[in-house]
Design an enzyme around this catalytic site. Structure first.
Site, PDB file in Angstrom:
ATOM      1  N   ARG A  80       0.834  -1.206   0.000  1.00 19.78           N
ATOM      2  CA  ARG A  80       0.000   0.000   0.000  1.00 19.78           C
ATOM      3  C   ARG A  80       0.872   1.260   0.000  1.00 19.78           C
ATOM      4  NH1 ARG A  80      -4.497   0.254   4.516  1.00 19.78           N
ATOM      5  NH2 ARG A  80      -2.711   0.805   5.798  1.00 19.78           N
ATOM      6  N   LYS A 183      -2.752   6.628   1.205  1.00 19.19           N
ATOM      7  CA  LYS A 183      -2.582   6.984   2.627  1.00 19.19           C
ATOM      8  C   LYS A 183      -1.591   8.149   2.696  1.00 19.19           C
ATOM      9  CE  LYS A 183      -2.505   4.591   7.058  1.00 19.19           C
ATOM     10  NZ  LYS A 183      -3.941   4.527   7.356  1.00 19.19           N
ATOM     11  N   GLU A 219     -16.278   6.934   4.545  1.00 19.55           N
ATOM     12  CA  GLU A 219     -15.634   6.273   5.692  1.00 19.55           C
ATOM     13  C   GLU A 219     -15.660   7.165   6.910  1.00 19.55           C
ATOM     14  OE1 GLU A 219     -11.447   5.221   5.411  1.00 19.55           O
ATOM     15  OE2 GLU A 219     -11.158   6.616   3.772  1.00 19.55           O
TER      16      GLU A 219
END
Ligand SMILES: *Cc1c(COP(=O)(O)O)cnc(C)c1O
Length: 339
Positions: A80, A183, A219
């Protein structure tokens, strides 16, 4: 072992012995460098500082009853980070080097790993940032990878407790084809107004809706959302949310436990259909949601009326944490032991 009050650790920063850095220069990554300084020297024109070229990860080391140190799915974090790097045009940090850095940082700070039974863990924070000087808007030619650790308490002291959340329509965290799936620090900067607003009103966190239509659940600040209805685990499909490794793992666990799973758009009104709801991420594993308030419609959706998490939430939480601490068999091959 370090003499810390393990049972009362917060989710804050405590200095440990070492961190690791690695520099990308002249088109290649250098060797890992172990440091005992908490500071880095960085050029004032570094792209991370003014154009936000920065991404990070978060994972934990768990001390087992057997005295072995376990990491949970670190490869997913490595991958990721590479995905986030590509998303904001940074040089990716190689997966094998990531492994070496993460294992080494845990070994070097072994005395800061909280004992089994305290619920506390060693939080591992890798980050990658553009360090080269640029004033024009372009990707940096130089990068720094850093990994540091800090012992953190269990998110919920004395067992998991429901938290209340506020639906946010006044601010967006990320746009559909923006950077929400990466992220990156920029998404967090963008989420602060909403997060502070929710906290001031007495809520643990915000629930963001999709930025385009404001119709679907996206989210919960720094955690993914799920709801339970008719023995089904439902979690949002969206172009602007981060793909949580905890969520991926809960989906596999649920399927294994005979619970159906769906990843699809969740209209806000569907909140009325769920018997349980939760937020999931590495920090808390699962934060069960007690209530969700929608200020525009003036509706409160209530779950866990008795102040306890629902049965499906609890089952998933217990199973996942048992695997992480080595109390349950690693039947999915998610665990790596740090010798
Ligand atoms: C890190 C993060 C999560 C949780 O991901 P995990 O891999 O489960 O820790 C969820 N949402 C956002 C925005 C995040 O940054």
């Amino acid at each position: 072992m370090e003499n810390l009050d393990w049972k009362n650790l917060s989710f804050g920063y405590i200095k440990t012995d070492y961190n690791i850095r690695c520099f990308y220069k002249d088109g290649k990554w250098g060797e890992l460098i172990v440091s005992d300084s908490e500071y880095i020297d960085i050029h004032i024109a570094a792209t991370a500082l003014h154009y936000g070229q920065e991404a990070f990860e978060g994972l934990k080391a768990y001390m087992g009853k057997d005295g072995r140190i376990r990491l949970f799915r670190w490869e997913e974090n490595a991958r990721r980070l590479a995905y986030s790097a590509e998303g904001i045009k940074m040089e990716a940090f190689p997966v094998e080097k990531f492994r070496e850095a993460v294992f080494r940082i845990v070994q070097l700070n072994r005395r800061f790993i909280p004992p089994y039974g305290t619920g506390a863990t060693l939080y591992i924070r890798p980050l990658l940032l553009g360090s080269g000087a640029e004033v024009g808007v372009r990707p940096s030619a130089e990068y720094v990878f850093i990994v540091f650790v800090t012992p953190v308490g269990p998110y919920f002291k004395g067992g998991i407790r429901p938290v209340d959340m506020l639906i946010c329509r006044d601010y967006d965290r990320a746009a559909p084809k923006g950077t929400g799936t990466f992220k990156v620090g920029g998404n967090y900067a963008a989420s602060l107004r909403a997060g502070m607003d929710a906290k001031e009103k007495g809520y643990a966190s915000t629930i963001f809706l999709d930025a385009k239509e404001k119709k679907y659940i996206d989210e919960c600040g720094p955690a993914n959302f799920f709801g339970i209805r008719d023995n089904t685990y439902v979690t949002p499909k969206s172009e602007s949310i981060l793909k949580s490794i905890t969520n991926m793992s809960l989906i596999e666990l649920a399927q294994n436990l005979g619970i159906k799973t769906e990843r699809r758009q969740i209209p806000v009104e569907e909140l009325a259909e769920f018997s349980e709801a939760g937020a999931c991420g590495t920090a808390a594993v699962i934060s069960p949601i007690g209530k969700i308030f929608d200020p525009e419609r003036n509706i409160t959706y209530e779950y866990c009326r008795d102040g306890n998490p629902g049965p499906v939430t609890l089952k998933l939480y217990n199973k996942l944490t048992a695997i992480q601490f080595g109390d349950a068999d690693d039947e999915f091959g998610w665990i790596s032991v740090v010798e």
